[in-house]
Write an enzyme that holds these catalytic residues in place. Structure first.
Site, PDB file in Angstrom:
ATOM      1  N   CYS A  94      -3.377   3.941  13.690  1.00 53.16           N
ATOM      2  CA  CYS A  94      -4.184   2.699  14.556  1.00 53.16           C
ATOM      3  C   CYS A  94      -2.633   1.724  15.244  1.00 53.16           C
ATOM      4  CB  CYS A  94      -4.506   1.511  13.745  1.00 53.16           C
ATOM      5  SG  CYS A  94      -5.480   1.934  12.554  1.00 53.16           S
TER       6      CYS A  94
HETATM    7  N1  SAJ Z   1       5.115  -0.452   8.454  1.00 50.84           N
HETATM    8  C1  SAJ Z   1       6.569  -0.243   8.840  1.00 50.84           C
HETATM    9  N2  SAJ Z   1       6.668  -1.663   8.943  1.00 50.84           N
HETATM   10  C2  SAJ Z   1       5.666  -2.398   8.716  1.00 50.84           C
HETATM   11  C3  SAJ Z   1       4.331  -2.827   8.213  1.00 50.84           C
HETATM   12  C4  SAJ Z   1       3.954  -1.082   8.673  1.00 50.84           C
HETATM   13  O1  SAJ Z   1       7.439   0.585   9.120  1.00 50.84           O
HETATM   14  O2  SAJ Z   1       6.397  -3.846   8.614  1.00 50.84           O
HETATM   15  C5  SAJ Z   1       4.373   1.160   9.058  1.00 50.84           C
HETATM   16  C6  SAJ Z   1       4.034   2.013   8.367  1.00 50.84           C
HETATM   17  O3  SAJ Z   1       4.612   2.488   7.029  1.00 50.84           O
HETATM   18  C7  SAJ Z   1       3.025   2.930   8.533  1.00 50.84           C
HETATM   19  C8  SAJ Z   1       2.696   1.953   9.730  1.00 50.84           C
HETATM   20  O4  SAJ Z   1       3.604   1.316  10.278  1.00 50.84           O
HETATM   21  O5  SAJ Z   1       4.232   4.026   8.595  1.00 50.84           O
HETATM   22  C9  SAJ Z   1       0.931   1.169  10.188  1.00 50.84           C
HETATM   23  O6  SAJ Z   1       1.117   0.583   9.026  1.00 50.84           O
HETATM   24  P1  SAJ Z   1       0.086  -0.519   8.949  1.00 50.84           P
HETATM   25  O7  SAJ Z   1       0.479  -1.437   7.180  1.00 50.84           O
HETATM   26  O8  SAJ Z   1      -0.296  -1.356   9.750  1.00 50.84           O
HETATM   27  O9  SAJ Z   1      -1.094   0.494   7.880  1.00 50.84           O
HETATM   28  P2  SAJ Z   1      -2.718   0.726   9.278  1.00 50.84           P
HETATM   29  O10 SAJ Z   1      -1.956   1.924   9.633  1.00 50.84           O
HETATM   30  O11 SAJ Z   1      -3.314   1.273   7.513  1.00 50.84           O
HETATM   31  O12 SAJ Z   1      -2.947  -1.042  10.120  1.00 50.84           O
HETATM   32  C10 SAJ Z   1      -4.296  -1.242   9.451  1.00 50.84           C
HETATM   33  C11 SAJ Z   1      -4.231  -1.580  10.938  1.00 50.84           C
HETATM   34  N3  SAJ Z   1      -6.037  -2.326  10.211  1.00 50.84           N
HETATM   35  C12 SAJ Z   1      -6.949  -2.595  11.683  1.00 50.84           C
HETATM   36  O13 SAJ Z   1      -6.347  -1.523  12.706  1.00 50.84           O
HETATM   37  C13 SAJ Z   1      -8.060  -2.693  10.804  1.00 50.84           C
HETATM   38  C14 SAJ Z   1      -4.279  -3.291  11.068  1.00 50.84           C
HETATM   39  O14 SAJ Z   1      -4.340  -3.977  12.067  1.00 50.84           O
HETATM   40  C15 SAJ Z   1      -3.415  -4.050   9.768  1.00 50.84           C
HETATM   41  O15 SAJ Z   1      -2.692  -4.621  10.409  1.00 50.84           O
HETATM   42  C16 SAJ Z   1      -2.987  -3.102   9.218  1.00 50.84           C
HETATM   43  O16 SAJ Z   1      -3.202  -2.109   8.183  1.00 50.84           O
HETATM   44  C17 SAJ Z   1      -2.341  -3.850   7.586  1.00 50.84           C
HETATM   45  O17 SAJ Z   1      -2.368  -5.098   7.615  1.00 50.84           O
HETATM   46  O18 SAJ Z   1      -2.428  -3.072   6.687  1.00 50.84           O
END
Ligand code: SAJ
Length: 453
Positions: free
Chosen positions: A284
């Site tokens: 995403c």
């Molecule tokens: N990450 C960081 N720093 C942060 C947060 C995340 O480096 O502060 C990295 C994570 O390690 C990962 C990547 O970013 O490698 C994505 O992490 P994510 O927490 O955004 O997880 P995802 O990819 O599963 O994103 C999903 C998305 N959901 C949808 O698209 C419906 C996103 O919109 C959500 O905000 C996210 O989950 C969530 O909040 O968990």
């Protein structure tokens, strides 16, 4: 009665004549299956449609393939006659609404790849019935519903009769907001944004979703719904890039970036905490902003923030290798020939997914620099060539056991994914040098044997 007996007589694609689904969901992945169960929990009868022939069999056997969906839930809905699955698109003619939830990746040139959306829409259109609603949930660029799906559906009647959207059928967009593994927010309680081609389309989509989710938020057109989803994830991407840039600056200034962010997060208003890390993984956050950047170019508009964030986030694996080099150097060791144990390759903690994971890039960079690197990840026994992932060379393509011998043998241990199942205290006690890219050792100051991003 088990799920098998409930539908033992059905062939792989046959459905009981009496099976009349309210909703057909095309694509039974991490979005489609939870969505199907949420509709069934609400009392709707649901037909799952997937091109993978194993899915109807798994459903008939009452077996789930999505971590967030217990098999018991699938079996109960199958036994109650509320859920069935097929690979035969002809059956969608029986449903009132058809929801498309198929992947929308980037192609090799990092441009939007809507092939699966188009294929699904073309498979639907010959079976589309008067009054049916079609909803796209896959994340995509603003205009997809109107420019891609609408023509296919309006011109797809088998006898060539043109159809008019909003009159002969309804069409809307509603972005998926599934966060795998999230114990708080699920398909039912996460507000659902809906935007139809016409007001009647929007109303029809709202009525359908209200059978499953707690809150529906209507917007005036599919473009607004398509764009708001991209904005949600671009917001996240850009803010993560900001803290990643801060981490690189703090490295230069020899300041602990985690201490700085935690201090900033004490501000009770006007601040939202993001954390630096080895880079952006998943299907995403690293992907969605580039759907927006691609479409913006059509309007002679350069999305500067997205491009800059992309550069910063893509630089993080290289920064992680530089940090490791500095840590080894402080111990009189060079990268080349060093034995390094990487803990974690999944793109975030406690999940099995390693798509776009920076860990894969870091493994590749380390091997190119002559590092004797192995990894341990209890969620990823092997890095396979799927979803465009190029597996690293052996032995870094399979997870090693986290034995005392592995920890003792490592010149450095890299904390790349902060899985909660790892005994981090044991790792810290046994390893001679830990480089922590996720601040799992938040309670400990940096030292000669504990380096941090
Ligand atoms: N990450 C960081 N720093 C942060 C947060 C995340 O480096 O502060 C990295 C994570 O390690 C990962 C990547 O970013 O490698 C994505 O992490 P994510 O927490 O955004 O997880 P995802 O990819 O599963 O994103 C999903 C998305 N959901 C949808 O698209 C419906 C996103 O919109 C959500 O905000 C996210 O989950 C969530 O909040 O968990």
């Amino acid at each position: 009665m088990t799920a098998t007996t409930a539908s033992q007589s059905m062939s792989d694609d046959a459905l009981p004549e009496t099976f009349r689904p309210d909703v057909a969901i095309v694509g039974l992945g991490y979005v489609g299956l939870p969505l199907a169960m949420t509709f069934a929990d609400g009392g709707a009868t649901v037909l799952g449609v997937d091109v993978d022939p194993s899915k109807p069999v798994l459903v008939r056997n009452g077996t789930s393939w999505i971590k967030d969906v217990p098999s018991s839930v699938v079996a109960d809905h199958v036994d109650a006659g509320r859920f069935a699955a097929t690979t035969d698109f002809a059956h969608i003619a029986r449903a009132d609404a058809i929801i498309i939830a198929v992947p929308t990746p980037l192609n090799r040139n990092r441009e939007p790849d809507l092939a699966l959306v188009e294929t699904a829409t073309r498979a639907i259109t010959p079976h589309l019935q008067p009054g049916q609603l079609v909803v796209l949930e896959s994340t995509t660029w603003p205009g997809t519903t109107r420019e891609i799906l609408q023509p296919i559906l309006e011109q797809g009647a088998p006898d060539g009769t043109p159809r008019v959207v909003g009159v002969d059928f309804h069409l809307a967009y509603s972005p998926e907001r599934v966060d795998p593994g999230n114990a708080t927010w699920n398909t039912k309680n996460t507000p659902k944004v809906v935007g139809g081609i016409t007001a009647a389309c929007t109303a029809k989509a709202t009525a359908v979703y209200e059978r499953a989710v707690d809150t529906v938020h209507e917007v005036s057109a599919p473009e607004a719904a398509e764009l708001e989803k991209l904005f949600e994830n671009t917001f996240r991407n850009v803010n993560i890039a900001l803290v990643n840039e801060l981490a690189m600056l703090c490295d230069r200034m020899d300041i602990d970036v985690w201490e700085v962010i935690n201090a900033a997060a004490t501000k009770p208003f006007g601040f939202m905490k993001f954390l630096p890390g080895p880079g952006l993984g998943g299907h995403c956050i690293p992907i969605d902003p580039f759907y927006l950047a691609w479409k913006a170019r059509e309007f002679d508009f350069s999305t500067e923030f997205i491009e800059l964030a992309g550069k910063i986030n893509q630089n993080m694996p290289y920064h992680c290798v530089r940090k490791l080099r500095k840590a080894l150097d402080a111990h009189g060791k060079s990268l080349r020939g060093a034995r390094v144990l990487m803990i974690g390759v999944a793109y975030k903690k406690d999940i099995i997914d390693y798509r776009e994971s920076s860990a894969i890039k870091i493994l590749e960079l380390l091997q190119k620099r002559g590092v004797d690197v192995v990894y341990h990840d209890p969620f990823v026994p092997e890095i396979q060539g799927e979803h465009g992932v190029e597996p690293p060379a052996a032995p870094a393509n399979v997870s090693v056991e986290l034995t005392d011998a592995e920890l003792d043998a490592a010149d450095a241990v890299m904390v790349i994914t902060d899985h909660t199942t790892i005994d981090w205290v044991r790792v810290r006690e046994r390893a001679s040098l830990v480089v922590d890219y996720r601040n799992v050792y938040s309670g400990e100051q940096r030292s000669e044997t504990l380096w941090k991003l």
